[in-house]
Scaffold this active site. Structure first.
Site, PDB file in Angstrom:
ATOM      1  N   GLN A 209       0.834  -1.193   0.000  1.00 34.24           N
ATOM      2  CA  GLN A 209       0.000   0.000   0.000  1.00 34.24           C
ATOM      3  C   GLN A 209       0.877   1.255   0.000  1.00 34.24           C
ATOM      4  O   GLN A 209       0.373   2.358  -0.070  1.00 34.24           O
ATOM      5  CB  GLN A 209      -0.894   0.027   1.254  1.00 34.24           C
ATOM      6  CG  GLN A 209      -1.950  -1.065   1.289  1.00 34.24           C
ATOM      7  CD  GLN A 209      -2.653  -1.146   2.632  1.00 34.24           C
ATOM      8  OE1 GLN A 209      -2.632  -2.185   3.270  1.00 34.24           O
ATOM      9  NE2 GLN A 209      -3.276  -0.067   3.075  1.00 34.24           N
ATOM     10  N   PHE A 240      -5.876  -4.256   3.297  1.00 30.84           N
ATOM     11  CA  PHE A 240      -6.609  -4.077   4.561  1.00 30.84           C
ATOM     12  C   PHE A 240      -5.756  -3.481   5.670  1.00 30.84           C
ATOM     13  O   PHE A 240      -6.034  -3.667   6.845  1.00 30.84           O
ATOM     14  CB  PHE A 240      -7.243  -5.406   5.019  1.00 30.84           C
ATOM     15  CG  PHE A 240      -8.091  -6.062   3.966  1.00 30.84           C
ATOM     16  CD1 PHE A 240      -9.268  -5.470   3.539  1.00 30.84           C
ATOM     17  CD2 PHE A 240      -7.694  -7.254   3.378  1.00 30.84           C
ATOM     18  CE1 PHE A 240     -10.040  -6.060   2.541  1.00 30.84           C
ATOM     19  CE2 PHE A 240      -8.464  -7.845   2.374  1.00 30.84           C
ATOM     20  CZ  PHE A 240      -9.643  -7.243   1.964  1.00 30.84           C
ATOM     21  N   ARG A 322      -5.666   6.947  17.233  1.00 27.32           N
ATOM     22  CA  ARG A 322      -6.963   6.863  16.550  1.00 27.32           C
ATOM     23  C   ARG A 322      -7.990   6.145  17.426  1.00 27.32           C
ATOM     24  O   ARG A 322      -9.184   6.445  17.371  1.00 27.32           O
ATOM     25  CB  ARG A 322      -6.843   6.209  15.170  1.00 27.32           C
ATOM     26  CG  ARG A 322      -8.108   6.320  14.331  1.00 27.32           C
ATOM     27  CD  ARG A 322      -7.943   5.820  12.901  1.00 27.32           C
ATOM     28  NE  ARG A 322      -7.427   6.821  11.994  1.00 27.32           N
ATOM     29  CZ  ARG A 322      -8.164   7.748  11.358  1.00 27.32           C
ATOM     30  NH1 ARG A 322      -9.472   7.774  11.508  1.00 27.32           N
ATOM     31  NH2 ARG A 322      -7.595   8.615  10.552  1.00 27.32           N
ATOM     32  N   ARG A 354      -7.747  -2.011   8.780  1.00 29.12           N
ATOM     33  CA  ARG A 354      -9.017  -1.322   8.496  1.00 29.12           C
ATOM     34  C   ARG A 354      -9.714  -0.815   9.776  1.00 29.12           C
ATOM     35  O   ARG A 354     -10.184  -1.626  10.583  1.00 29.12           O
ATOM     36  CB  ARG A 354      -9.929  -2.295   7.758  1.00 29.12           C
ATOM     37  CG  ARG A 354     -10.983  -1.640   6.870  1.00 29.12           C
ATOM     38  CD  ARG A 354     -11.650  -2.704   6.043  1.00 29.12           C
ATOM     39  NE  ARG A 354     -12.447  -2.116   4.957  1.00 29.12           N
ATOM     40  CZ  ARG A 354     -13.018  -2.817   3.986  1.00 29.12           C
ATOM     41  NH1 ARG A 354     -12.913  -4.127   3.962  1.00 29.12           N
ATOM     42  NH2 ARG A 354     -13.712  -2.221   3.039  1.00 29.12           N
ATOM     43  N   THR A 454      -4.168  11.140  10.885  1.00 31.52           N
ATOM     44  CA  THR A 454      -4.021  12.010  12.058  1.00 31.52           C
ATOM     45  C   THR A 454      -2.603  12.574  12.140  1.00 31.52           C
ATOM     46  O   THR A 454      -2.361  13.533  12.842  1.00 31.52           O
ATOM     47  CB  THR A 454      -4.356  11.242  13.341  1.00 31.52           C
ATOM     48  OG1 THR A 454      -3.507  10.102  13.415  1.00 31.52           O
ATOM     49  CG2 THR A 454      -5.803  10.799  13.326  1.00 31.52           C
ATOM     50  N   ALA A 523      -5.978   5.192   5.584  1.00 32.40           N
ATOM     51  CA  ALA A 523      -6.841   6.167   6.236  1.00 32.40           C
ATOM     52  C   ALA A 523      -8.058   6.498   5.368  1.00 32.40           C
ATOM     53  O   ALA A 523      -8.636   7.582   5.486  1.00 32.40           O
ATOM     54  CB  ALA A 523      -6.055   7.435   6.600  1.00 32.40           C
ATOM     55  N   GLU A 725     -12.785   2.391   5.243  1.00 26.80           N
ATOM     56  CA  GLU A 725     -12.794   1.818   6.582  1.00 26.80           C
ATOM     57  C   GLU A 725     -14.113   1.966   7.357  1.00 26.80           C
ATOM     58  O   GLU A 725     -14.512   1.035   8.067  1.00 26.80           O
ATOM     59  CB  GLU A 725     -11.676   2.443   7.424  1.00 26.80           C
ATOM     60  CG  GLU A 725     -10.283   2.154   6.929  1.00 26.80           C
ATOM     61  CD  GLU A 725      -9.273   3.088   7.587  1.00 26.80           C
ATOM     62  OE1 GLU A 725      -9.188   4.267   7.203  1.00 26.80           O
ATOM     63  OE2 GLU A 725      -8.588   2.632   8.512  1.00 26.80           O
TER      64      GLU A 725
HETATM   65  N1  MTE Z   1     -11.196  -3.021  -0.029  1.00 26.62           N
HETATM   66  C1  MTE Z   1     -10.640  -4.086  -0.630  1.00 26.62           C
HETATM   67  N2  MTE Z   1     -11.350  -4.761  -1.552  1.00 26.62           N
HETATM   68  N3  MTE Z   1      -9.379  -4.514  -0.295  1.00 26.62           N
HETATM   69  C2  MTE Z   1      -8.634  -3.867   0.661  1.00 26.62           C
HETATM   70  O1  MTE Z   1      -7.501  -4.262   0.928  1.00 26.62           O
HETATM   71  N4  MTE Z   1      -8.535  -2.015   2.289  1.00 26.62           N
HETATM   72  C3  MTE Z   1      -9.314  -1.108   3.142  1.00 26.62           C
HETATM   73  C4  MTE Z   1     -10.341  -0.352   2.317  1.00 26.62           C
HETATM   74  N5  MTE Z   1     -11.078  -1.239   1.465  1.00 26.62           N
HETATM   75  C5  MTE Z   1      -9.215  -2.731   1.312  1.00 26.62           C
HETATM   76  C6  MTE Z   1     -10.511  -2.324   0.912  1.00 26.62           C
HETATM   77  C7  MTE Z   1      -8.505  -0.149   3.885  1.00 26.62           C
HETATM   78  S1  MTE Z   1      -7.758  -0.635   5.313  1.00 26.62           S
HETATM   79  C8  MTE Z   1      -8.371   1.144   3.475  1.00 26.62           C
HETATM   80  S2  MTE Z   1      -7.514   2.278   4.396  1.00 26.62           S
HETATM   81  C9  MTE Z   1      -8.954   1.616   2.216  1.00 26.62           C
HETATM   82  O2  MTE Z   1      -9.640   0.595   1.510  1.00 26.62           O
HETATM   83  C10 MTE Z   1      -7.843   2.174   1.340  1.00 26.62           C
HETATM   84  O3  MTE Z   1      -8.286   2.571   0.102  1.00 26.62           O
HETATM   85  P1  MTE Z   1      -9.038   3.963  -0.172  1.00 26.62           P
HETATM   86  O4  MTE Z   1      -8.357   5.004   0.634  1.00 26.62           O
HETATM   87  O5  MTE Z   1      -8.872   4.150  -1.622  1.00 26.62           O
HETATM   88  O6  MTE Z   1     -10.450   3.750   0.250  1.00 26.62           O
HETATM   89  N1  HPA Z   2      -4.623   5.916   9.238  1.00 25.07           N
HETATM   90  C1  HPA Z   2      -3.966   4.994   8.516  1.00 25.07           C
HETATM   91  N2  HPA Z   2      -2.669   4.955   8.407  1.00 25.07           N
HETATM   92  C2  HPA Z   2      -1.955   5.873   9.063  1.00 25.07           C
HETATM   93  C3  HPA Z   2      -2.574   6.865   9.835  1.00 25.07           C
HETATM   94  C4  HPA Z   2      -3.982   6.883   9.920  1.00 25.07           C
HETATM   95  O1  HPA Z   2      -4.597   7.732  10.590  1.00 25.07           O
HETATM   96  N3  HPA Z   2      -1.606   7.622  10.363  1.00 25.07           N
HETATM   97  C5  HPA Z   2      -0.437   7.103   9.929  1.00 25.07           C
HETATM   98  N4  HPA Z   2      -0.639   6.044   9.136  1.00 25.07           N
HETATM   99 MO1  MOS Z   3      -6.180   1.202   6.044  1.00 29.74          MO
HETATM  100  S1  MOS Z   3      -5.953   0.333   7.911  1.00 29.74           S
HETATM  101  O1  MOS Z   3      -5.789   2.787   6.710  1.00 29.74           O
HETATM  102  O2  MOS Z   3      -4.739   0.670   5.324  1.00 29.74           O
END
Ligand code: MTE
Ligand code: HPA
Ligand code: MOS
Length: 783
Positions: A209, A240, A322, A354, A454, A523, A725
């Site tokens: 990521q 995730f 958080r 997540r 944050t 995040a 999330e």
């Molecule tokens: N959805 C899928 N299908 N697979 C993933 O790994 N990760 C989650 C969420 N949804 C995830 C997911 C997490 S932990 C985060 S922070 C967000 O997707 C990250 O992507 P975004 O910021 O584009 O929503």
């Molecule tokens: N969310 C996810 N990842 C992070 C954050 C947060 O608030 N701060 C630093 N890494």
């Molecule tokens: Mo999602 S736990 O902020 O990768």
């Protein structure tokens, strides 16, 4: 695939349209290329890892002779072979690639072995002879608290005088509650392929990521400049949070093998090794005291959160922060003290998952509200309502941020009605009155989740767009695709901006060579930030095109309009591609970067005060369960979810995110159980012993809606809201529905003490415990 938006004209497909994930068809057909599917470069070595046998020990000697001599082995590398820094910690230090002397968890990486085949590398890794001086480990939160073993200082967030307010309140409710961890169980495990180039340069294909952090970690480990390392990721098979930091160690090992041997090297963990060697969601222990009045209104509250961080700091400071930021959830705490302890244990270092600690904090507050309700004898929904954030002064969080976009009452009223909460409550009571063994329960839980890293400086993103002379577009940005549909959403934003069909936009792999210095895709802010950055890049190109067209055709700039695959220049109309061709001949730059930084946010950690979040995302869920009080087994019968995605960029993808997150949240709180043996080893390191939810756990009656009137008050891209999330925490309603069903065993007289996860064993324990307490109080009454 691309679906027309209904207009005979119009583009296919801009924002706010339901469009399938760009790779959906490839995911199901198997054509999507993950790193292990890439053609292997000639001469590639496979890397496996040697792991420690103890959770806490000093290494006396490590004899790797048999490993080196094993069939197919090309090289064995230890800490001594690292030319740079033996640490991949994301924030400070403490996450070595290979243990040097001190082992801090069982399964910690001691060395890497590279062989011609993966099988040979794995077999060889087992041949090491390591002698240890075994030390006493600290394994649990309780032990860490007793020994004051922490990875960082405890933090306190407070407003008013909680102690005094609790003392003066009509009722006092106190409790202790345990929350389990969770394994990410992404379908694609951690993997990196390092390919050497000239002059020691390396290209690393990594399932991460956070490509920039992998680039930095590898350059630190190798002791070279960042510009020698390029990290590329087309997609992950799920992240995730488990790939926010955890890939760096294995990328560094593959890179080191490639650097030393000059051969390409692939490090891929199998499921067991992945579960043993990588961090998980933090488990928590929660203690609280709350003072309330007769209708359950909170006067003062003290919450103490202790998290198991594992052996190093890693991301735990931000995660525990958080948790503190979410232990209010939707509720106004007039007098509040929140304390957070970051426990150091001899277990794998826990990491992002997540919800990022917010989930645990929110569960704490939801549990406290549930307990208050059971104490004052009112329906939990009623008690939640009297405590919701409202108008000033009841709109300020424990960290002194004003909740400006509060739609909690509205969203709860909507789902309360659409789910027929009160009618079903009565039906369930009637059922329970005549059903001694099977019991039903229902719960409605709201969610408020803060959007932004944050750590304020992380809230920045970049994009890069090229338009080729045929009018086709190459789109790149710093966000990574892990299945959440980010690439599709950002492409929609660009299609909308240029007013061209989405199939003219090529989605490309994230690369540190294209967009530098990025933050993790985490995040939930991926689409907010990368969407905005890509939009800015497209606007830059568009304004150059507008200036060019206005000059070329001698019209005012405001007479140049991009619409429906065409450009209107005064009375002329031309295709987008034709304008691009003209602009090229006119020597206009057709490539641009875009950069976005989230406005308004600031936070002073020392004072625990500020505006850490740009805005909040909201949702609410109603779950109904049936439990068997003889076996502890249960079934989720129905779930009604309502979630706010603002003006959704893509309702189909967002609906998928809400559904998936809810099921993952339910899995965390009901069936996924991590178990450590007394020797510090993880017992549950494969699907045979670690149970994740499957299709049959999705309720037969599953009603999921996005808030139709949703619109982000803040200027987030096309007024959308982050979705990744927040809906995970809708899963809390399943946990509380189970608790509600258990309470029915005692006709609601006593509250069941239920810890998470509510596995059938835990449900049965809680039922038996409740029955035991009931018989005691009956005996007392009889005396
Ligand atoms: N959805 C899928 N299908 N697979 C993933 O790994 N990760 C989650 C969420 N949804 C995830 C997911 C997490 S932990 C985060 S922070 C967000 O997707 C990250 O992507 P975004 O910021 O584009 O929503
Ligand atoms: N969310 C996810 N990842 C992070 C954050 C947060 O608030 N701060 C630093 N890494
Ligand atoms: Mo999602 S736990 O902020 O990768």
């Amino acid at each position: 695939m691309a679906q027309a938006n209904g207009n005979s004209e119009g583009i296919r497909t801009g924002v706010h349209q339901s469009l399938a994930h760009d790779s959906a068809h490839k995911h199901v057909s198997g054509e999507a290329i993950y790193i292990d599917d890439m053609p292997e470069p000639p001469g590639m070595l496979n890397v496996a890892f040697g792991m420690s046998d103890h959770p806490h020990a000093r290494i006396r000697s490590m004899d790797l002779g048999r490993v080196r001599k094993a069939a197919g082995v090309a090289i064995v590398l230890t800490a001594a072979d690292i030319p740079g820094r033996n640490d991949v910690a994301p924030v400070t230090e403490g996450d070595p690639v290979f243990v040097d002397k001190l082992v801090e968890f069982k399964g910690q990486c001691l060395f890497a072995v590279a062989a011609e085949t993966m099988e040979q590398a794995r077999r060889a890794a087992r041949l090491a002879r390591v002698e240890y001086t075994v030390l006493k480990p600290i394994l649990t939160i309780d032990e860490a608290m007793a020994k004051q073993s922490f990875v960082g200082p405890s933090q306190v967030m407070k407003r008013g005088n909680a102690r005094k307010a609790i003392g003066a309140a009509r009722h006092r409710v106190a409790g202790h509650f345990e929350i389990g961890g969770q394994d990410h169980f992404y379908l694609e495990g951690q993997i990196s392929l390092a390919v050497p180039g000239e002059d020691g340069d390396l290209t690393i294909y990594c399932s991460t990521q956070h490509p920039t952090e992998v680039q930095q970690a590898v350059s630190h480990v190798l002791g070279c400049d960042s510009n020698a390392i390029t990290v590329e990721v087309r997609r992950m098979g799920g992240g995730f949070g488990g790939k926010e930091t955890q890939g760096a160690q294995f990328a560094a090992a593959a890179a080191l093998v490639a650097r030393v041997t000059g051969r390409p090297a692939k490090a891929r963990l199998d499921r067991d090794d992945d579960m043993i060697m990588t961090g998980k969601r933090h488990d928590f222990v929660v203690d609280y005291v709350v003072g309330v009045d007769d209708d359950g209104r909170i006067k003062g509250i003290e919450i103490e959160l202790a998290a198991r961080c594992g052996n190093s700091l890693e991301l735990s400071a931000a995660i525990c922060d958080r948790a503190m930021f979410h232990s209010d959830n939707c509720y106004y705490f007039p007098n509040v003290t929140i304390t957070s302890h970051r426990c150091k244990t001899n277990t794998v270092s826990n990491t992002a998952f997540r919800g990022f600690g917010g989930a645990q904090g929110m569960l704490a507050s939801e549990e406290i509200l549930d307990e208050i309700a059971r104490h004052v004898g009112t329906d939990p929904l009623q008690v939640r309502k009297v405590n919701f954030y409202g108008k000033s002064p009841r709109d300020v969080t424990p960290y002194h941020m004003t909740v400006e976009d509060n739609i909690i009452a509205k969203i709860v009223a909507d789902v309360e009605k659409s789910s027929s909460y009160w009618r079903r409550r009565r039906t369930i009571d009637a059922f329970n009155a005549t059903s001694p063994v099977l019991k039903k329960g229902i719960a409605l839980n709201p969610v408020k989740f803060g959007i932004s890293f944050t750590t304020s400086f992380l809230n920045q993103a970049g994009a890069l767009i090229h338009v080729y002379t045929d009018g086709s577009v190459h789109l790149n940005h710093g966000g990574t695709e892990m299945g959440q549909g980010l690439f599709t959403k950002v492409a929609q934003v660009v299609a909308e901006e240029f007013q061209i069909d989405i199939d003219k936009i090529k989605i490309t792999a994230t690369s540190t060579g294209k967009v530098p210095n990025t933050s993790a895709t985490a995040a939930s802010s991926g689409a907010d930030m990368n969407g905005a950055a890509a939009r800015i890049a497209a606007q830059t190109i568009k304004s150059r095109l507008t200036a060019f067209a206005a000059g070329h055709f001698k019209v005012e700039r405001n007479k140049v309009i991009f619409r429906d695959n065409r450009v209107h220049v005064g009375r002329r109309r031309m295709s987008f591609a034709d304008l691009i061709q003209l602009a090229y001949l006119g020597r206009v730059s057709l490539s641009a970067t875009g950069f976005y930084r989230t406005p308004k946010i600031h936070y002073d950690a020392a004072k625990a005060r500020g505006r850490p979040f740009y805005y909040f995302a909201y949702g609410a869920a109603v779950s109904e369960v049936l439990i068997d009080t003889l076996t502890g087994e249960y079934k989720l019968l129905r779930a009604d979810l309502l979630h706010d995605c603002g003006k959704s960029l893509n309702p189909a993808i967002d609906l998928g995110q809400v559904e998936g997150a809810f099921v993952q949240g339910m899995g965390w709180l009901t069936m996924e159980e991590l178990h450590w043996n007394p020797d510090g080893g993880l017992a549950t390191h494969a699907p045979s012993t670690y149970k994740i939810p499957v299709a049959s756990d999705v309720p037969a009656d599953f009603r999921v809606r996005l808030l139709e009137s949703g619109r982000n008050k803040e200027n987030v891209v096309h007024r959308s809201k982050a979705v990744g999330e927040p809906p995970l925490m809708l899963g809390i309603s399943v946990f509380h529905a189970i608790k509600d069903a258990i309470a029915a065993v005692g006709e609601g007289q006593l509250s069941p003490g239920l810890n998470a996860p509510a596995t059938p064993e835990e449900v049965l324990r809680a039922v038996d415990d409740l029955r035991h307490r009931l018989s005691l109080s009956a005996a007392e009454a009889a005396e």
